[in-house]
Design an enzyme around this catalytic site. Structure first.
Site, mmCIF file in Angstrom:
data_model
loop_
_atom_site.group_PDB
_atom_site.id
_atom_site.type_symbol
_atom_site.label_atom_id
_atom_site.label_comp_id
_atom_site.label_asym_id
_atom_site.label_seq_id
_atom_site.Cartn_x
_atom_site.Cartn_y
_atom_site.Cartn_z
ATOM 1 C CB SER A 137 -18.897 9.866 -17.363
ATOM 2 O OG SER A 137 -17.786 10.300 -16.602
ATOM 3 C CG ASP A 193 -20.186 8.142 -9.314
ATOM 4 O OD1 ASP A 193 -19.363 9.089 -9.346
ATOM 5 O OD2 ASP A 193 -20.679 7.668 -10.348
ATOM 6 C CG HIS A 238 -19.505 10.746 -12.392
ATOM 7 N ND1 HIS A 238 -19.206 9.409 -12.209
ATOM 8 C CD2 HIS A 238 -19.019 11.082 -13.612
ATOM 9 C CE1 HIS A 238 -18.579 8.953 -13.281
ATOM 10 N NE2 HIS A 238 -18.447 9.952 -14.136
#
Length: 369
Positions: free
Chosen positions: A43, A334, A337
């Site tokens: 991600s 978040d 990340h």
């Protein structure tokens, strides 16, 4: 006579336009420091592949993600804006490599885009299969390499074997993966019983080496490999502690993996003499940022900008989440990340940073003629 002058002027005008356009094309080509970038990972560099996975819960295609992206809309990036894949492409003078799954169904209709780079990165992905059990679906590294093999075959058909190999040998193959495997170790008691921290780190590296060897067989010669950061210092790990300090066992496994990874890359260079690589010490730079945030323009290193609960880390960034007004102040967007600002700093150092963080070459040196 007037008509002759008019047509002469028009001819001169179109000639000038042609020269300008030719110059623009030449300049554009000159700006490309590498023919293409092929991205593999999780991600941290996913630019939208997971948007095309029907049952995956690991998605970021909803607000408030993308709030600072040029379109101001969520794109599937786990970020308030651009991520590391975007910034690296900009540095190299290329558009961001598009998600492979965005045109997987059009393999025989849109082959030309493969030559300019493709991203296979997928949120939740790991070196091992099954790291995404919590979120049900992603593209593990083995599947990403399998998809790349089909791209390689299409490039050979399109360009011919010699030209395809030549192009790929100058392209960048970016690998950003490993965090989900480390998280998985601490979430699975069976893995605790089966492997020590060192054994698990070694197993990760042995498996990754096999994937790099496969990519080499499909034309890859220039690798950009990122080590795992101090993921025990992510908000998603800090909030589990009453003191909000970094989770030390998670960081310990990250360190062991990174050390094994560096040794493996040195060995691989000896075995495959025609490769070159740039290893990025994500761990050291991010740790330095968290310890000296003001030096990098940050204020908040513990809490996430967007989320819910303690440190905004008890849930991912979702539409009902609160988010900070100044994203530039935060290292983390978040619970896991980085913000766009943090990603930009990381890529500055990946691209032409000191040997303290990028070695034996930085990316600018790696792609030099």
């Amino acid at each position: 006579m007037a008509n002759c002058k008019f047509f002469s002027l028009m001819g001169f005008f179109f000639f000038i336009i042609f020269i300008i356009q030719l110059s623009e094309v030449t300049f554009s080509e000159a700006q490309k420091l590498a023919p293409a970038i092929y991205v593999f990972g999780d991600s941290l560099v996913d630019v939208g592949n997971n948007n095309y996975l029907k049952i995956s819960l690991s998605k970021a295609n909803f607000p408030h993600n993308g709030i600072d992206f040029p379109t101001k809309k969520p794109t599937g990036r786990f970020s308030n804006g651009k991520n590391a894949a975007d910034f690296l492409a900009e540095k190299v003078g290329l558009p961001t490599s598009p998600p492979y799954l965005s045109f997987k169904s059009k393999l025989h209709k849109n082959d030309a885009s493969f030559a300019d780079g493709v991203s296979f990165a997928s949120g939740g992905a790991g070196i091992f299969n099954g790291t995404d059990d919590t979120f049900r679906q992603s593209l593990p590294l083995a599947k990403q390499v399998e998809y790349y093999s089909t791209v390689f075959e299409e490039l050979v058909k399109q360009l011919g074997s010699t030209e395809a190999q030549k192009r790929l040998s100058k392209s960048l193959f970016v690998i950003v993966i490993g965090s989900n495997d480390i998280f998985g170790y601490f979430e699975n008691t069976d893995l605790h019983k089966k492997y020590t921290l060192q054994q698990y780190a070694d197993f990760m590296v042995v498996t990754l080496k096999q994937r790099l060897q496969q990519l080499h067989g499909y034309g890859a010669r220039k690798f950009v490999v990122a080590g795992v950061g101090p993921i025990g210092c992510c908000p998603g790990e800090r909030y589990k502690s009453k003191t909000e300090e970094c989770k030390e066992d998670t960081n310990e496994l990250s360190v062991k993996y990174n050390e094994a990874l560096k040794s493996m890359l040195e060995e691989l260079k000896i075995e495959l003499k025609d490769i070159n690589y740039s290893y990025f010490d994500t761990y050291s730079l991010l740790l330095n940022i968290t310890k000296n945030p003001a030096s990098y323009g940050f204020v908040e290193v513990k809490a996430a900008c967007c989320g819910l609960g303690n440190l905004n880390a008890e849930a991912f960034c979702v539409p009902v989440s609160k988010y900070c007004s100044n994203r530039r102040d935060h290292v983390f967007w978040d619970k896991y990340h980085p913000t766009e600002a943090a990603s930009s700093i990381l890529v500055d150092n990946i691209f032409d940073g000191p040997s303290q963080y990028s070695f034996p070459l930085n990316v600018k040196q790696l792609i030099a003629p």
